[in-house]
Design an enzyme around this catalytic site. Structure first.
Site, PDB file in Angstrom:
ATOM      1  N   THR A 135      46.444  45.827  36.650  1.00  0.00           N
ATOM      2  CA  THR A 135      47.227  46.746  37.501  1.00  0.00           C
ATOM      3  C   THR A 135      48.655  46.899  36.992  1.00  0.00           C
ATOM      4  OG1 THR A 135      45.878  46.212  39.419  1.00  0.00           O
ATOM      5  CG2 THR A 135      48.103  47.030  39.865  1.00  0.00           C
TER       6      THR A 135
ATOM      7  N   THR B 173      44.968  40.798  38.178  1.00  0.00           N
ATOM      8  CA  THR B 173      44.992  39.637  39.073  1.00  0.00           C
ATOM      9  C   THR B 173      43.596  39.149  39.467  1.00  0.00           C
ATOM     10  OG1 THR B 173      45.170  41.149  40.939  1.00  0.00           O
ATOM     11  CG2 THR B 173      47.224  40.226  40.074  1.00  0.00           C
ATOM     12  N   ASP B 174      42.596  40.010  39.287  1.00  0.00           N
ATOM     13  CA  ASP B 174      41.276  39.676  39.853  1.00  0.00           C
ATOM     14  C   ASP B 174      40.697  38.368  39.324  1.00  0.00           C
ATOM     15  OD1 ASP B 174      41.368  41.950  41.364  1.00  0.00           O
ATOM     16  OD2 ASP B 174      39.991  43.104  40.118  1.00  0.00           O
TER      17      ASP B 174
ATOM     18  N   SER C 186      41.044  43.010  34.434  1.00  0.00           N
ATOM     19  CA  SER C 186      40.789  41.586  34.183  1.00  0.00           C
ATOM     20  C   SER C 186      39.340  41.197  34.446  1.00  0.00           C
ATOM     21  CB  SER C 186      41.739  40.716  34.994  1.00  0.00           C
ATOM     22  OG  SER C 186      41.407  40.744  36.362  1.00  0.00           O
TER      23      SER C 186
END
Ligand code: GLU
Length: 325
Positions: free
Chosen positions: A11, A84-85, A52
């Site tokens: 992101t 971030t995932d 990610s």
């Protein structure tokens, strides 16, 4: 001071210009107010510009190796920007193999750069501060996010959209960035570092499944799993329990492949000797399941896959989980 920055997509790199277009690492860092006044030279590299969720263990280990080279060549610290995932997993991969005192700091963003209140710039600024902080040296891989510092071993993504998504349920943040100063309040102890013996081919050959136990689970998903996977992590109920009906299949699997027992609750440890009914933690350990300790299911899966890729046998798996769990 010098910091090697590796930009991996996510992101934080989503461009507002055209669908699918990404910002480069240089574009991400040049948009950070105040970064140029820190007196830190950035060596920015673009690698694996993907969401990610599309990263692999091999991608992460490649970055760790490049980062190790950068440190050997004089970098004081490392910053990785990514989605971030999966950051809670990639951070733990790095932590398990990072053999340097230089901080290895991961960060990202929850809001895209073109959105109001984009958090990427503040997170990058905090990450660079942590990367050059004397207090952060020797602590392994850290996550700098929302002006908090989290240990890779504990950190979890806890919310799908909140900028405060990263939490460490078992320990809390290990530090904070306050008025630009890095304060490490609870330095995490370093545990054994795994020797880097992970080529992509060997990683591909090691599949570790994760099975979350659910109400009225009939265990059908688990049957024959040892034919396709080399290891299994079970995310059990509460303190590490499963329905009694699952015990035979788990016991049979544990005779053939390492099976690690964790909790699906998101915090706390799997117990060792408190309950004794069929499907309890005691029963499952007696049937050969390895206690995952305080490691959550995702972290346990990371550790088990790296151990099996390195050729660990059942005893080595058990002793590694006794140390890291
Ligand atoms: N949230 C996604 C991630 O963790 C970002 C999606 C994207 O990069 O387009 O990577």
């Amino acid at each position: 001071m010098r910091v090697a920055v590796f930009a991996l997509g996510g992101t934080i790199s989503v461009s507002g210009r055209a669908r699918g277009e990404r910002l480069t690492g240089a574009e991400i860092t040049s948009a950070v107010p105040g970064l140029d006044t820190l007196g830190v030279t950035l060596d920015v590299r673009d690698v694996h510009a993907v969401p990610s969720g599309s990263l692999t263990f091999a991608h992460v280990l490649d970055v760790v190796r490049d980062a190790a080279r950068a440190v050997a060549e004089g970098a004081d610290g490392v910053v990785v920007t990514q989605g971030t995932d999966t950051l809670e997993e990639t951070a733990f991969i790095a932590d398990l193999v990072w053999a340097h005192d230089a901080p290895f700091v991961l960060t990202g963003a929850m809001r895209q750069p073109s959105m109001a209140g984009a958090d990427g710039p503040a997170n990058v600024l905090a990450a660079v501060r942590v990367a050059v902080s004397r207090e952060a040296r020797g602590l392994g891989a850290l996550v700098a996010f929302n002006d908090e510092v989290h240990a890779a071993r504990w950190v979890r993504k806890s919310h799908s959209t909140s900028t405060a998504t990263f939490v460490s349920p078992n320990a809390g943040p290990v530090g904070h960035v306050v008025e630009g100063r890095v304060r490490v309040l609870a330095p995490p102890p370093r545990r054994g570092i795994l020797p880097d013996a992970f080529d992509a081919e060997r990683l591909d050959a090691v599949r570790v499944a994760l099975h979350t136990v659910t109400l009225d689970d009939d265990g059908a998903q688990l049957v024959g799993l040892d034919g396709t996977h080399q290891g299994l992590v079970v995310a059990g109920f509460g303190v590490g329990h499963v329905p009694a009906s699952l015990v035979p299949v788990l016991g049979a699997l544990a005779e053939r492949i390492p099976v690690v027992l964790t909790s699906r609750t998101g915090g706390g440890a799997v117990l060792r000797h408190t309950y004794h009914q069929p499907g309890s933690e005691t029963d499952l350990q007696e049937r050969g399941l390895v206690n995952g300790g305080l490691l959550d299911p995702y972290k346990a899966r990371v550790l088990l896959r790296l151990l099996l890729t390195a050729g660990a046998d059942r005893d080595k798996v058990a002793s590694a989980f006794a140390e890291h769990g």
